[in-house]
Design a protein around this motif. Structure first.
Motif, PDB file in Angstrom:
ATOM      1  N   SER A 129      -1.505   9.414  11.802  1.00  0.00           N
ATOM      2  CA  SER A 129      -2.873   9.325  12.342  1.00  0.00           C
ATOM      3  C   SER A 129      -3.085   7.991  13.058  1.00  0.00           C
ATOM      4  O   SER A 129      -3.824   7.922  14.051  1.00  0.00           O
ATOM      5  N   ILE A 130      -2.447   6.929  12.567  1.00  0.00           N
ATOM      6  CA  ILE A 130      -2.537   5.629  13.235  1.00  0.00           C
ATOM      7  C   ILE A 130      -1.840   5.684  14.591  1.00  0.00           C
ATOM      8  O   ILE A 130      -2.318   5.124  15.580  1.00  0.00           O
ATOM      9  N   GLU A 166       1.691  11.129   6.840  1.00  0.00           N
ATOM     10  CA  GLU A 166       0.522  11.682   7.520  1.00  0.00           C
ATOM     11  C   GLU A 166      -0.459  10.572   7.915  1.00  0.00           C
ATOM     12  O   GLU A 166      -1.078  10.620   8.991  1.00  0.00           O
ATOM     13  N   ARG A 167      -0.634   9.586   7.044  1.00  0.00           N
ATOM     14  CA  ARG A 167      -1.544   8.480   7.354  1.00  0.00           C
ATOM     15  C   ARG A 167      -1.013   7.656   8.523  1.00  0.00           C
ATOM     16  O   ARG A 167      -1.770   7.272   9.431  1.00  0.00           O
ATOM     17  N   LEU A 168       0.290   7.381   8.531  1.00  0.00           N
ATOM     18  CA  LEU A 168       0.886   6.626   9.625  1.00  0.00           C
ATOM     19  C   LEU A 168       0.827   7.408  10.928  1.00  0.00           C
ATOM     20  O   LEU A 168       0.622   6.840  12.008  1.00  0.00           O
ATOM     21  N   GLN A 175       0.832  -1.206   0.000  1.00  0.00           N
ATOM     22  CA  GLN A 175       0.000   0.000   0.000  1.00  0.00           C
ATOM     23  C   GLN A 175       0.865   1.253   0.000  1.00  0.00           C
ATOM     24  O   GLN A 175       2.027   1.239   0.368  1.00  0.00           O
ATOM     25  N   ASP A 176       0.223   2.349  -0.383  1.00  0.00           N
ATOM     26  CA  ASP A 176       0.866   3.652  -0.242  1.00  0.00           C
ATOM     27  C   ASP A 176       0.745   4.079   1.223  1.00  0.00           C
ATOM     28  O   ASP A 176      -0.347   4.090   1.784  1.00  0.00           O
ATOM     29  N   TRP A 177       1.874   4.395   1.849  1.00  0.00           N
ATOM     30  CA  TRP A 177       1.878   4.732   3.266  1.00  0.00           C
ATOM     31  C   TRP A 177       2.490   6.113   3.482  1.00  0.00           C
ATOM     32  O   TRP A 177       3.613   6.235   3.952  1.00  0.00           O
ATOM     33  N   PRO A 178       1.754   7.175   3.172  1.00  0.00           N
ATOM     34  CA  PRO A 178       2.282   8.524   3.444  1.00  0.00           C
ATOM     35  C   PRO A 178       2.447   8.724   4.949  1.00  0.00           C
ATOM     36  O   PRO A 178       1.719   8.143   5.766  1.00  0.00           O
TER      37      PRO A 178
END
Length: 324
Positions: A247-248, A243-245, A238-241
């Motif tokens: 938020s996790i 910012e997304r990580l 997957q694409d893992w920017p």
């Protein structure tokens, strides 16, 4: 759901950690997914016995006359002298010959034979390690060599797989072996999650002096970093920017980057690339996809990008892992 009949063989003087560690790993694996269930049954030549720590175990099932063709047998090791708990059973070899005869009778092609620690000696006496590469506790390697003269006994391995024969070194190495089996049978991500639950994040592959990339960087107890690693390892392509990580992890991108470096010893991009390279290696072994398709499925933009990331973690080129 695929059901795997799993027979755990308990000899006299069972070394309790040989059973508890690996089977706890299977218990967690059963809880964490719904594709495979290890259906565990405890069997032996004795209905009750004294374990290595003097604990009396009863209610052990008898050795079945036959087993399913896709079953897994896990043979525990035993202690030379169990802790005296005053139950009168003491150190005995009673039932050992019966276990050896049973293994010789029921182990056929398709049956996975797993020996923990000195459990390998039972398999050797049954003739099931003849010509097989295997291991056991380092203090008993010479005994194993004598019991199976044609076996290739390795003294410097946590565990060894040779076809359908799996063997582990002493005590806690049985957990490493079971994590390997979980990764093979279910997925590396499930094995990583089980390792985290057992707090054994930093584990090596049995025949590889390097750390498994799926478990590398797990030798910490920071929950936010583990959440990020769990997410990435579940789908590295997957694409893992950042910012997304972030938020996790419930942290700012900058703070997450600093935490990840501090707790894993590597950067987030390095970690992601290592898992993508591991996924690419798996695809090379298991499929006939060309390098561009492998790169795409592993999350790389091109074969060239894959080769560049590959060279940072592997001395040999991708072609070496392509099965003929």
């Amino acid at each position: 759901m695929r059901r795997i009949p799993t027979y755990v063989v308990l000899p006299a003087r069972t070394l309790l950690l040989d059973v508890a560690g690996p089977i706890e790993a299977l218990r967690y694996a059963n809880q964490m997914q719904r594709d495979v269930v290890f259906d565990v049954r405890y069997v032996g030549a004795l209905a009750e016995l004294t374990t290595s720590i003097g604990l009396l175990v009863s209610g052990i099932g008898s050795l079945p006359p036959e087993i399913e063709p896709d079953a897994m047998i896990v043979v525990s090791g035993h202690a030379d002298m169990p802790m005296d708990a005053g139950n009168g059973l003491g150190a005995t070899d009673e039932g050992d010959a019966e276990i050896v005869a049973w293994l010789r009778r029921v182990v056929r092609p398709g049956v996975k034979l797993v020996t923990i620690c000195t459990g390998a000696l039972f398999a050797a006496r049954a003739g099931l390690l003849d010509g097989v590469t295997c291991t056991t506790h380092f203090t008993d390697c010479h005994v194993l060599s004598a019991a199976a003269p044609t076996a290739r006994v390795l003294e410097n391995r946590l565990y060894v797989q040779d076809g359908e024969r799996y063997s582990s070194a002493g005590i806690t190495a049985g957990i490493d072996l079971m994590l390997h089996i979980i990764a093979q049978t279910i997925s590396p991500a499930t094995a990583a999650a089980v390792a985290r639950q057992l707090v054994v994040y930093m584990r090596r592959a049995g025949t590889d002096p390097q750390l498994s990339p799926w478990l590398e960087g797990r030798n910490h107890v920071h929950p936010a970093i583990h959440r990020v690693q769990d997410a990435i390892s579940a789908d590295p392509a997957q694409d893992w920017p950042l910012e997304r990580l972030a938020s996790i992890a419930i942290a700012s991108p900058r703070h997450l980057s600093r935490l990840f470096n501090d707790h894993t010893g590597m950067s987030l991009p390095d970690y992601l690339n290592r898992l993508r390279v591991a996924l690419a290696q798996q695809l090379l072994v298991e499929t006939r996809l060309d390098i561009e398709r492998v790169a795409e499925r592993a999350g790389f933009g091109s074969g060239r990008q894959l080769r560049r990331a590959w060279s940072r973690v592997n001395e040999e080129p991708p072609s070496v892992f392509r099965r003929g």
